[in-house]
Write an enzyme that holds these catalytic residues in place. Sequence first.
Site, PDB file in Angstrom:
ATOM      1  N   SER A   1       0.843  -1.188   0.000  1.00 22.72           N
ATOM      2  CA  SER A   1       0.000   0.000   0.000  1.00 22.72           C
ATOM      3  C   SER A   1       0.878   1.238   0.000  1.00 22.72           C
ATOM      4  O   SER A   1       2.065   1.173   0.308  1.00 22.72           O
ATOM      5  CB  SER A   1      -0.931  -0.002   1.201  1.00 22.72           C
ATOM      6  OG  SER A   1      -0.183   0.332   2.342  1.00 22.72           O
ATOM      7  N   LYS A   2       0.249   2.336  -0.351  1.00 22.10           N
ATOM      8  CA  LYS A   2       0.981   3.592  -0.467  1.00 22.10           C
ATOM      9  C   LYS A   2       1.707   3.940   0.821  1.00 22.10           C
ATOM     10  O   LYS A   2       2.793   4.478   0.806  1.00 22.10           O
ATOM     11  CB  LYS A   2      -0.004   4.712  -0.792  1.00 22.10           C
ATOM     12  CG  LYS A   2      -0.191   4.874  -2.274  1.00 22.10           C
ATOM     13  CD  LYS A   2      -0.941   6.145  -2.555  1.00 22.10           C
ATOM     14  CE  LYS A   2      -1.584   6.024  -3.913  1.00 22.10           C
ATOM     15  NZ  LYS A   2      -2.795   6.753  -4.081  1.00 22.10           N
ATOM     16  N   ARG A   3       1.065   3.601   1.939  1.00 19.82           N
ATOM     17  CA  ARG A   3       1.659   3.944   3.233  1.00 19.82           C
ATOM     18  C   ARG A   3       3.018   3.276   3.395  1.00 19.82           C
ATOM     19  O   ARG A   3       3.872   3.759   4.116  1.00 19.82           O
ATOM     20  CB  ARG A   3       0.741   3.489   4.370  1.00 19.82           C
ATOM     21  CG  ARG A   3      -0.331   4.516   4.714  1.00 19.82           C
ATOM     22  CD  ARG A   3      -1.173   4.017   5.871  1.00 19.82           C
ATOM     23  NE  ARG A   3      -1.869   2.789   5.517  1.00 19.82           N
ATOM     24  CZ  ARG A   3      -1.694   1.631   6.123  1.00 19.82           C
ATOM     25  NH1 ARG A   3      -0.820   1.504   7.100  1.00 19.82           N
ATOM     26  NH2 ARG A   3      -2.374   0.567   5.748  1.00 19.82           N
ATOM     27  N   LYS A   4       3.197   2.129   2.720  1.00 20.15           N
ATOM     28  CA  LYS A   4       4.424   1.368   2.941  1.00 20.15           C
ATOM     29  C   LYS A   4       5.492   1.634   1.886  1.00 20.15           C
ATOM     30  O   LYS A   4       6.517   0.995   1.855  1.00 20.15           O
ATOM     31  CB  LYS A   4       4.085  -0.126   2.983  1.00 20.15           C
ATOM     32  CG  LYS A   4       3.168  -0.478   4.135  1.00 20.15           C
ATOM     33  CD  LYS A   4       2.711  -1.917   4.012  1.00 20.15           C
ATOM     34  CE  LYS A   4       1.599  -2.219   5.004  1.00 20.15           C
ATOM     35  NZ  LYS A   4       0.813  -3.362   4.610  1.00 20.15           N
ATOM     36  N   GLY A   5       5.232   2.546   0.973  1.00 22.58           N
ATOM     37  CA  GLY A   5       6.247   2.841  -0.053  1.00 22.58           C
ATOM     38  C   GLY A   5       5.596   3.030  -1.406  1.00 22.58           C
ATOM     39  O   GLY A   5       4.382   3.021  -1.536  1.00 22.58           O
TER      40      GLY A   5
END
Length: 474
Positions: free
Chosen positions: A256-260
């Site tokens: 997900s975007k939160r993770k990269g």
Amino acid sequence: MENKPVRTRMAPSPTGEYHIGHIRTLLYNLAFARQQNGKFIIRIEDTDRKRFVEGSQDRILQVIKDYGLSWDEGPDIGGPYAPYVQSERLNIYQKYIKKLLDEDHAYYCFCTEDRLTEMREVQKAAGKLPKYDRKCAHLTSEEVKTKLANNEKFVVRIRIPDNQTIVIEDLIRGKIKFSTNDVDDQVLVKSNGIPTYHFAAAIDDYLMEISHVIRGDEWISSVPKLYFISQYLGFELPKLAHLPVFLDPSGHGKMSKRKGTVSARSFLEDGYLSEALLNFLMLLGWNPGTNQEIFNLSEFIDAFSIEHLHVKQPIFDRKKLDYFNGLYIRNLTDEKFGQYFKKFLPTITDEQIRILTPVLKERTVKFSDLKESLKFLFEDVKYDKELLLKKGTSSELATDMLSKTITLLSNFENLSERILELIKTNNWNTGEYFMVFRVAICGTAFTPPVVDCLPALGQEATLRKLNTALNLLK
Ligand code: GLU
């Protein structure tokens, strides 16, 4: 079916940036079609006007091209089944919706949004899955006529039979069973008269003679709808293969975007080479059945087989991607390397590129890293005295090291040799010396081989940086 020509498709919705996972799915569809002497098609699925993002269609097509991939039929190049954009095909869907209504496989639903929301809340509170309660499923044709004549807003829903088990053959997962009791009477045409994705896609796959659909497994739950739409309209289902989505390397859930980075575009912007990305993606869900790891596109097309697709969720291992990228960077010609260099660091001169290419080509993981590691060429360094003395060097010793280096570098020839000689003559510890020197030049402890970079920095700037560091120690 067996002898039908292979036609695969990718059907992006212009709702935002293209995800790296889409490129993987596209790659498999493309490889399969090309290998079977078939056609690979791009179709734009833009019937969801609420989620439509202006400009996204062009960006998606562009990023696919930037990955070095192409298609045989599509919105920009046309083809025998044009148009390839669903919003330009709205009149085509009318005939099919009429057929479903006439044959009572679909029905008008006049329920208001408020009623549906309330219904869902009641179902949720009772621990049930939200599903249309079929209030309008049994309206008489008279009632429908009156409501239509009164201009009441409506949607059209599919009629799903109760108590049936349907079995779908998936090329990756084998048989998948569904109970129709779990399937909603889904909306086929929205109140604005526009068909939903499921309906339009089923018709387009049929009309465009799509033989195989390889797509992400988030679409499995919609297979029963596809099944009934196709069955009611007398369409043969394309062969289906649902790919497992990538797992985040942390092992916790999806990427997900939160993770990269997740958008296909951002990987290119980070300085990953499209060839390296493709090679990495090829192996995220497929294996060649041998130990071979390095494939260019045409080798992949030859080697690809649906039988070797995995059911297991692949882990998106960024370290492995870095490994592939480094490998592909090392294989670039110096000229190509220089072109990327310039693209990521537009202020670099040709002379600097010439000096730095042999120093950096072997060790570059991705081009965006160069911006950070070569910052010292273009900017004044922010010094941290503690870092300069990181190896326990005393201020006096560091001062001695820097002053003697400054004197030495009034002659800017044979730098490497002469610096090593200076260290030897003074009996300095090499590790200690280079920490002081590296931080003095670059401001950081981790740098490219700093002495080899000096000719690119130039004598004047080198001496200026050394003097600034020296003053800091006073
Ligand atoms: N338009 C869908 C998407 O955005 C396509 C799903 C499919 O491949 O059937 O992913």
